[in-house]
Design a protein around this motif. Structure first.
Motif, short mmCIF file in Angstrom:
data_model
loop_
_atom_site.label_atom_id
_atom_site.label_comp_id
_atom_site.label_asym_id
_atom_site.label_seq_id
_atom_site.Cartn_x
_atom_site.Cartn_y
_atom_site.Cartn_z
N ILE A 42 37.74 46.02 44.56
CA ILE A 42 38.28 44.63 44.08
C ILE A 42 37.23 44.23 43.07
CG2 ILE A 42 38.63 42.17 45.01
CD1 ILE A 42 39.32 43.68 47.65
N GLY A 43 37.73 43.78 41.76
CA GLY A 43 37.11 43.07 40.93
C GLY A 43 37.39 41.84 40.45
N GLU A 44 37.01 41.23 39.36
CA GLU A 44 37.26 39.86 38.87
C GLU A 44 38.29 40.11 37.92
OE1 GLU A 44 33.96 37.70 37.38
OE2 GLU A 44 32.62 38.55 38.46
N ASN A 45 39.42 39.30 37.78
CA ASN A 45 40.46 39.09 36.92
C ASN A 45 40.07 38.70 35.60
OD1 ASN A 45 42.55 39.81 38.87
ND2 ASN A 45 42.62 37.62 39.55
N VAL A 46 40.44 39.53 34.55
CA VAL A 46 39.93 39.38 33.21
C VAL A 46 41.22 39.48 32.29
CG1 VAL A 46 37.39 39.68 33.52
CG2 VAL A 46 38.80 41.47 32.71
N ASP A 47 41.14 39.11 31.16
CA ASP A 47 42.25 39.60 30.04
C ASP A 47 41.69 40.58 29.33
OD1 ASP A 47 44.44 37.78 30.92
OD2 ASP A 47 43.83 36.26 29.74
N ALA A 48 42.55 41.60 28.98
CA ALA A 48 41.95 42.74 28.08
C ALA A 48 43.04 42.68 26.88
CB ALA A 48 42.00 44.02 28.82
N THR A 49 42.52 42.83 25.89
CA THR A 49 43.26 42.88 24.70
C THR A 49 43.42 44.50 24.15
OG1 THR A 49 42.61 40.79 23.89
CG2 THR A 49 43.89 42.25 22.18
N VAL A 50 44.66 45.14 24.25
CA VAL A 50 45.00 46.26 23.85
C VAL A 50 45.86 46.09 22.73
CG1 VAL A 50 46.13 48.51 24.54
CG2 VAL A 50 44.89 47.37 26.20
N THR A 61 47.79 41.22 25.19
CA THR A 61 46.72 40.85 26.21
C THR A 61 47.34 41.14 27.57
OG1 THR A 61 45.85 39.42 24.45
CG2 THR A 61 45.30 38.98 26.80
N VAL A 62 46.74 41.79 28.52
CA VAL A 62 47.34 41.89 29.67
C VAL A 62 46.15 41.90 30.92
CG1 VAL A 62 48.93 43.73 28.99
CG2 VAL A 62 46.60 44.49 29.43
N PRO A 63 46.57 41.15 31.70
CA PRO A 63 45.86 40.75 33.02
C PRO A 63 45.21 42.28 33.45
CG PRO A 63 47.96 39.88 33.26
CD PRO A 63 48.07 40.58 31.99
N SER A 64 43.91 42.07 33.78
CA SER A 64 43.11 43.30 34.06
C SER A 64 42.24 42.89 35.36
CB SER A 64 42.44 44.00 32.80
OG SER A 64 43.39 44.14 31.87
N VAL A 65 41.54 44.04 35.72
CA VAL A 65 40.66 43.82 36.84
C VAL A 65 39.28 44.64 36.74
CG1 VAL A 65 40.17 44.02 39.33
CG2 VAL A 65 42.43 43.46 38.54
N THR A 66 38.18 43.74 36.71
CA THR A 66 36.71 44.61 36.49
C THR A 66 36.42 45.64 37.35
OG1 THR A 66 35.42 43.01 37.61
CG2 THR A 66 36.03 42.40 35.30
#
Length: 168
Positions: free
Chosen positions: A45-53, A57-62
């Motif tokens: 389980i990580g933090e929710n962050v946005d990643a740009t591919v 831009t998609v919701p992602s998890v660290t």
């Protein structure tokens, strides 16, 4: 990704990424580089962050576990190894990226989850480029997940389906 911008890193821009070795099984992703081994459990389980591919831009998890050797976090070790700010993220469970055909979806991949390149094709391309006065290119430009060696040119294009087996 770069944690400061949220944009993805690629081998095209950071060729040292080719030295990062990964294995996966039913329980975890295993990452090895520069004397470190990291185990990233699938359920971490990580933090929710946005990643740009590219342009999405998609919701992602660290995903930032501690090394099995020493007390080093993955993101810190990646940043030191690559010489650029780096953070491992996984595709969020609610994320979706539609490819150019408008119907198929992928995670962080360009348009296919696996791409194949072969060294013989690269050598043929480089022979042509040199014959017309151009600079040869590196295999990283193809961004392949699988690189074939010891085969004839165009062999990679013959694969319509393939299966990956685990080592026994």
């Amino acid at each position: 990704i770069n944690p400061e911008t949220g944009r993805m890193h690629t081998i095209r821009n950071i060729s040292k990424m080719t030295q990062i070795l990964c294995d996966v099984d039913d329980t975890a992703l295993y990452i090895r580089f520069d004397g470190h081994t990291f185990t990233v459990p699938h359920g971490l389980i990580g933090e929710n962050v946005d990643a740009t591919v590219w342009n999405d831009t998609v919701p992602s998890v660290t995903q930032n576990p501690i090394s099995s050797v020493g007390d080093v976090r993955l993101d810190d070790a990646l940043t030191a190894f690559l010489g650029k700010p780096a953070m491992l993220v996984k595709f969020g469970t609610a994320s979706e990226r539609v490819v150019k055909n408008g119907t198929d979806t992928v995670g962080f991949a360009d348009s296919h989850p696996y791409t194949i390149a072969d060294v013989a094709d690269l050598n043929a391309v480089n022979t042509y480029l040199q014959s017309v006065g151009q600079t040869p290119i590196e295999i990283e430009r193809f961004r392949a997940n699988i690189v074939l060696t010891d085969c004839d040119a165009d062999v990679g294009s013959l694969y319509k389906n393939f299966q990956i087996h685990t080592k026994n």
